[in-house]
Design an enzyme around this catalytic site. Structure first.
Site, PDB file in Angstrom:
ATOM      1  N   CYS A  73      24.841   3.506 -23.409  1.00  0.00           N
ATOM      2  CA  CYS A  73      25.363   2.638 -24.634  1.00  0.00           C
ATOM      3  C   CYS A  73      24.328   4.311 -26.066  1.00  0.00           C
ATOM      4  CB  CYS A  73      24.350   1.558 -24.883  1.00  0.00           C
ATOM      5  SG  CYS A  73      22.980   1.291 -25.003  1.00  0.00           S
ATOM      6  N   ASP A  88       2.413   3.319  11.983  1.00  0.00           N
ATOM      7  CA  ASP A  88       2.385   4.296  10.583  1.00  0.00           C
ATOM      8  C   ASP A  88       1.867   3.034   9.264  1.00  0.00           C
ATOM      9  OD1 ASP A  88       2.378   5.690   8.549  1.00  0.00           O
ATOM     10  OD2 ASP A  88       4.170   6.689   8.347  1.00  0.00           O
ATOM     11  N   GLU A 100      -0.573   5.958  23.556  1.00  0.00           N
ATOM     12  CA  GLU A 100      -0.045   4.822  23.239  1.00  0.00           C
ATOM     13  C   GLU A 100       0.350   5.423  21.433  1.00  0.00           C
ATOM     14  OE1 GLU A 100      -3.630   3.346  21.403  1.00  0.00           O
ATOM     15  OE2 GLU A 100      -4.645   3.249  23.221  1.00  0.00           O
ATOM     16  N   CYS A 112      19.914   7.166 -23.765  1.00  0.00           N
ATOM     17  CA  CYS A 112      20.878   5.991 -22.658  1.00  0.00           C
ATOM     18  C   CYS A 112      22.485   6.005 -22.734  1.00  0.00           C
ATOM     19  CB  CYS A 112      21.147   4.007 -23.115  1.00  0.00           C
ATOM     20  SG  CYS A 112      21.798   3.566 -22.001  1.00  0.00           S
ATOM     21  N   LYS A 147       2.569  14.125  16.192  1.00  0.00           N
ATOM     22  CA  LYS A 147       3.562  13.432  14.992  1.00  0.00           C
ATOM     23  C   LYS A 147       4.640  13.232  15.351  1.00  0.00           C
ATOM     24  CE  LYS A 147       1.279  12.546  11.306  1.00  0.00           C
ATOM     25  NZ  LYS A 147       0.202  12.905  10.026  1.00  0.00           N
ATOM     26  N   TYR A 195      -6.161  -0.676  18.369  1.00  0.00           N
ATOM     27  CA  TYR A 195      -6.331  -0.219  18.862  1.00  0.00           C
ATOM     28  C   TYR A 195      -7.599   0.016  19.508  1.00  0.00           C
ATOM     29  CZ  TYR A 195      -5.930   2.093  14.605  1.00  0.00           C
ATOM     30  OH  TYR A 195      -5.661   2.382  13.924  1.00  0.00           O
ATOM     31  N   CYS A 206      23.402  -3.651 -24.917  1.00  0.00           N
ATOM     32  CA  CYS A 206      23.682  -1.962 -23.439  1.00  0.00           C
ATOM     33  C   CYS A 206      24.704  -2.697 -22.198  1.00  0.00           C
ATOM     34  CB  CYS A 206      22.339  -1.006 -22.818  1.00  0.00           C
ATOM     35  SG  CYS A 206      23.018  -0.221 -21.819  1.00  0.00           S
ATOM     36  N   LYS A 264       1.744   5.630  17.506  1.00  0.00           N
ATOM     37  CA  LYS A 264       0.871   5.971  16.502  1.00  0.00           C
ATOM     38  C   LYS A 264       1.864   4.778  14.938  1.00  0.00           C
ATOM     39  CE  LYS A 264      -1.345   9.462  13.642  1.00  0.00           C
ATOM     40  NZ  LYS A 264      -1.215   8.929  12.418  1.00  0.00           N
ATOM     41  N   CYS A 277      15.753   2.022 -21.345  1.00  0.00           N
ATOM     42  CA  CYS A 277      16.701   1.666 -22.283  1.00  0.00           C
ATOM     43  C   CYS A 277      16.750   0.239 -23.322  1.00  0.00           C
ATOM     44  CB  CYS A 277      18.829   1.562 -21.890  1.00  0.00           C
ATOM     45  SG  CYS A 277      19.764   1.205 -23.397  1.00  0.00           S
TER      46      CYS A 277
HETATM   47  S1  IVH Z   1      -7.413   5.684  17.368  1.00  0.00           S
HETATM   48  C1  IVH Z   1     -11.738   7.212  16.169  1.00  0.00           C
HETATM   49  N1  IVH Z   1      -5.041   4.861  18.077  1.00  0.00           N
HETATM   50  O1  IVH Z   1      -3.488   6.638  12.840  1.00  0.00           O
HETATM   51  C2  IVH Z   1     -10.296   7.471  15.634  1.00  0.00           C
HETATM   52  N2  IVH Z   1      -5.318   6.086  15.641  1.00  0.00           N
HETATM   53  O2  IVH Z   1      -3.683   9.871  11.192  1.00  0.00           O
HETATM   54  C3  IVH Z   1      -9.517   5.847  15.781  1.00  0.00           C
HETATM   55  N3  IVH Z   1      -3.475   5.445  14.127  1.00  0.00           N
HETATM   56  O3  IVH Z   1      -7.099   6.819  11.936  1.00  0.00           O
HETATM   57  C4  IVH Z   1      -8.114   5.994  15.910  1.00  0.00           C
HETATM   58  N4  IVH Z   1      -2.194   4.412  15.610  1.00  0.00           N
HETATM   59  O4  IVH Z   1      -5.155   4.716  11.060  1.00  0.00           O
HETATM   60  C5  IVH Z   1      -5.673   5.648  17.018  1.00  0.00           C
HETATM   61  N5  IVH Z   1      -3.098   4.144  18.201  1.00  0.00           N
HETATM   62  C6  IVH Z   1      -3.308   4.674  17.451  1.00  0.00           C
HETATM   63  C7  IVH Z   1      -2.871   4.276  16.144  1.00  0.00           C
HETATM   64  C8  IVH Z   1      -5.108   4.876  14.806  1.00  0.00           C
HETATM   65  C9  IVH Z   1      -2.058   4.717  14.146  1.00  0.00           C
HETATM   66  C10 IVH Z   1      -4.120   5.558  12.441  1.00  0.00           C
HETATM   67  C11 IVH Z   1      -5.101   5.486  12.672  1.00  0.00           C
HETATM   68  C12 IVH Z   1      -5.916   6.815  12.444  1.00  0.00           C
HETATM   69  C13 IVH Z   1      -4.885   7.256  12.073  1.00  0.00           C
HETATM   70  C14 IVH Z   1      -5.482   9.204  12.152  1.00  0.00           C
END
Ligand code: IVH
Length: 722
Positions: free
Chosen positions: A465, A173, A169, A462, A368, A281, A486, A171, A480
């Protein structure tokens, strides 16, 4: 050196340097007393960074640097397990609950300034009900190394003696959220908090269009939890930051901070305008009827819950690595921020067997992506004065290629940031693109500092001015204060006034500069005094351009009140707030007469905005300007007054909370249309709390404590004779 190889080499160097450090700890068997000192320092530092990240939404180091420090601490703790501190950051997740860490960090002298300056955030965050998590809300182990990812899969497969299925999946942000559905209805939406308990932000979550209050008919369990991420897409982030810059507020550093800050706002109406989105997720519950994680998520999608279209089940380590490879470059095309991929063992039975460490599951890990960085030299720093007088330090850099563009300038944000970086002119600095329009400096390579590198002096006057700068006690920025004298501020005020979303006058930067430099404009009202005779002699002006310009001025007199209000350039009043005020007040006189307290009672108007409006109208210069503009025929009366249908709620202040048969915004409009005021928080001045299903617990408690009458939707309709 090609741009790509430069960036890659830089990252490689930093990683190699770091690995050498870790190896040296292990090989040299760092003495126990030295390890103890370093463990304590790192733990404290990481705790502070957790606080900056989760509570203040204002991180001062990159995720990459944070992860490196965490890995160093883990390596030291592995070497000396008896030195692990009971509250080590390796053993717990960062907390987004603001109270606890404030006490802890207030003892710090070094960063006290910035913590104190954020006290207002703490204030604005009050009022969410804290709810314990049924299942602890943990974090994920993570790595930047492909070898570690391979090792993660290989180890589990070796233990199980077969090739396994993994859910791969993205990740996302954003900010983690835990939703609870009971009988198909959303009952709670709780932030991660400290992993054990979090804030119930259901009112705000209900404003996110993709999250359903009711599930589609289906075979859902009576009660289950589903966790995911609330995020702000790039487009919404850019709009929000542009608006923040326009009204003189500090923009958010990245979409994650923006999502987190938005989710903790007190006003749901304001949250609704932030364009948040969600992806879920992870499903949890007793006796869920699934054998795999992917089945559970597919079922969630059928029930109408938002899930990711990019999750895929892959078999074996090689296939997992292929997924990582695919997204490493593709992710840049996504409309939202991702910082890696997450790999989860798909079988729920195996997940159960693998279990958890204190902090994260053993059945999942995150790979990451390394942020793209470039290393270049800082040539000088310019100090730019903005429309609202904020002075921003901007780094002038030796041009360097980064992610497809040549970077010459980078933001240094403010003096605190410069001090934190300990930046010197001539330094080699790391530049990163975090999604902002201007790239930022994220670090200084101190080992490469030239002998003659000098610490820059933040100006006390500033640069435009010469007026002594002041530091806003609420923010980390210098201003300022010479708003009317100004030149940069005055010219910017004209540019803003004339802009398309404001008065839409045919005058851009160059025209304003020219008119100002020829002493033709000083106050906004001077624009309406301009004549063809004054303009024609100026360079570049012809009969036609004069006519067009004067016609646009004439046309601007019919611009609606809300845009005129925005055009005035009152600090913190962006388009949305101006619209809200124009709806709320029949005309500018009513707005000017409203006290700070009355303003702050309006839903979506916080104390800072209220103070700014009050200060603006308290200045006789501004009142004179409004009188002059009114004299020229500009619109200072809105259509709000004419929408009134009765005075049945005259003088009544009503707080609306919970879920109703119609949208809350419609109920608020009805209150206003009947002469009442819809306010955001319960206070001694509240007449009624209009409570629907699942009203805010804090609001109900406060109403009970203050003896305020609680009415339901039907009682409200009876009151207005509906
Ligand atoms: S699973 C038990 N799946 O990343 C852990 N987390 O850095 C369940 N996050 O705490 C998390 N995408 O907030 C999971 N596809 C994904 C995610 C994901 C982002 C976040 C989540 C987690 C953090 C860890």
């Amino acid at each position: 050196m090609s741009p790509k190889s430069g960036v890659a080499k830089l990252e490689k160097n930093r990683i190699i340097e770091y690995i050498c450090k870790l190896v040296s700890i292990i090989m040299a068997k760092i003495t126990k007393s030295a390890a103890k000192e370093r463990i304590e320092a790192l733990s404290e530092e990481l705790r502070r960074h957790n606080y900056n990240y989760y509570v203040l939404n204002a991180p001062v180091i990159t995720d990459f640097e944070f992860d490196l420090k965490m890995q160093e601490l883990q390596a030291l703790e592995a070497l000396y397990p008896d030195l692990v501190l009971p509250d080590s950051p390796t053993q717990s997740v960062g907390s987004d609950i603001e109270d606890k860490p404030v006490e802890k960090v207030n003892g710090q002298t070094e960063t006290n300034k910035s913590f104190l300056s954020y006290s207002k955030i703490k204030d604005e965050n009050r009022g969410f009900e804290q709810i314990p998590h049924k299942y602890p809300m943990l974090s994920l182990g993570n790595t930047y190394s492909r070898e570690d990812m391979l090792a993660f899969c290989n180890k589990i497969e070796a233990e199980n003696g077969e090739m396994l299925e993994y859910s791969c999946e993205l990740k996302f942000d954003g900010v983690a959220i835990c939703l609870t559905y009971i009988n198909g209805e959303l009952k709670r939406a709780v932030t991660r908090g400290d992993g054990v308990k979090g804030d119930n932000v259901i009112d705000n979550v209900l404003t996110i269009k993709s999250i359903p209050l009711h599930l589609k008919p289906g075979d859902w369990p009576r009660e289950f939890e589903i966790r995911g991420e609330i995020f702000m897409p790039w487009s919404a982030f850019e709009t929000l930051n542009k608006e923040k810059e326009e009204i003189g507020e500090q923009p958010f550093a990245n979409p994650r901070n923006a999502a987190s800050g938005s989710l903790k706002l007190q006003s749901s109406a304001q949250v609704a305008g932030r364009g948040l989105d969600c992806v879920l997720y992870h499903m949890l519950g007793e006796d869920l009827p699934f054998t795999t994680h992917s089945e559970a998520i597919a079922a969630a999608a059928r029930w109408g819950l938002p899930t990711s279209e990019f999750s895929q089940v892959r078999r074996g380590a090689a296939d997992v690595m292929d997924y990582i490879e695919h997204w490493d470059s593709r992710r840049k095309t996504l409309p939202y921020a991702t910082d890696g991929v997450v790999i989860k063992v798909n079988s729920l039975a195996l997940q159960k067997r693998l279990g958890f460490t204190a902090k994260s599951p053993r059945w999942a890990t995150a790979y990451k992506f390394k942020p793209e960085q470039a290393l270049t030299r800082l040539l000088s720093i310019s100090y730019q004065v903005g429309r609202t007088g904020a002075v921003t330090p901007v780094a002038n850099l030796e041009p360097v290629p980064l992610s497809g563009t040549i970077v010459k300038r980078a933001s240094l944000h403010n003096k605190d940031q410069m001090d934190l970086l300990d930046i010197h002119i001539g330094d080699w600095v790391y530049v990163e693109k975090g999604g902002e329009i201007i790239p930022k400096i994220t670090g200084v390579e101190k080992a490469k500092r030239p002998d003659d590198a000098a610490r820059p002096d933040f100006p006390t006057l500033c640069p435009d001015c010469g007026t002594p700068l002041v530091r806003d006690p609420e923010e980390a920025r210098h201003y300022c204060p010479n708003r009317t004298g100004c030149p940069t501020q005055t010219k910017s005020a004209f540019v803003h006034f004339a802009s398309r979303d404001a008065m839409d006058i045919l005058a851009g930067d160059a025209t304003i500069d020219q008119l100002y430099d020829n002493n033709l404009i000083r106050r906004l009202s001077d624009l309406y005094r301009l004549t063809k005779e004054q303009l024609m002699p100026l360079e570049g002006w012809q009969e036609r351009s004069c006519d067009n310009f004067l016609a646009s001025l004439e046309k601007s007199k019919s611009v609606p009140f809300e845009r005129v209000l925005y055009a005035l350039g009152i600090r913190h009043i962006g388009k949305t707030t101006a619209k809200l005020l124009a709806k709320h007040f029949p005309d500018i006189d009513a707005l000017a007469a409203a006290g700070e307290e009355q303003l702050a009672q309006i839903d979506a108007i916080g104390s800072i905005v209220a103070a700014s409006i009050s200060a603006y109208f308290a200045d006789p210069e501004n009142r004179r300007l409004i009188d002059e503009l009114r004299g020229f025929g500009l619109k200072f009366t809105g259509s709000g007054a004419s929408q009134k249908v009765s005075n049945l709620l005259e003088g009544k202040s009503i707080v609306v909370s919970g879920v109703f048969s119609i949208p809350r915004e419609d109920l608020k409009a009805m209150i206003e249309a009947n002469g009442g005021t819809a306010t955001g928080s319960v206070s001694g001045k509240t007449s009624y709390l209009l409570a629907g299903d699942k009203p805010g617990d804090a609001k109900m408690k406060k109403a009970a404590a203050l003896g305020i009458e609680v009415i339901d939707e039907q009682q409200f309709y009876n009151m207005i004779g509906r």
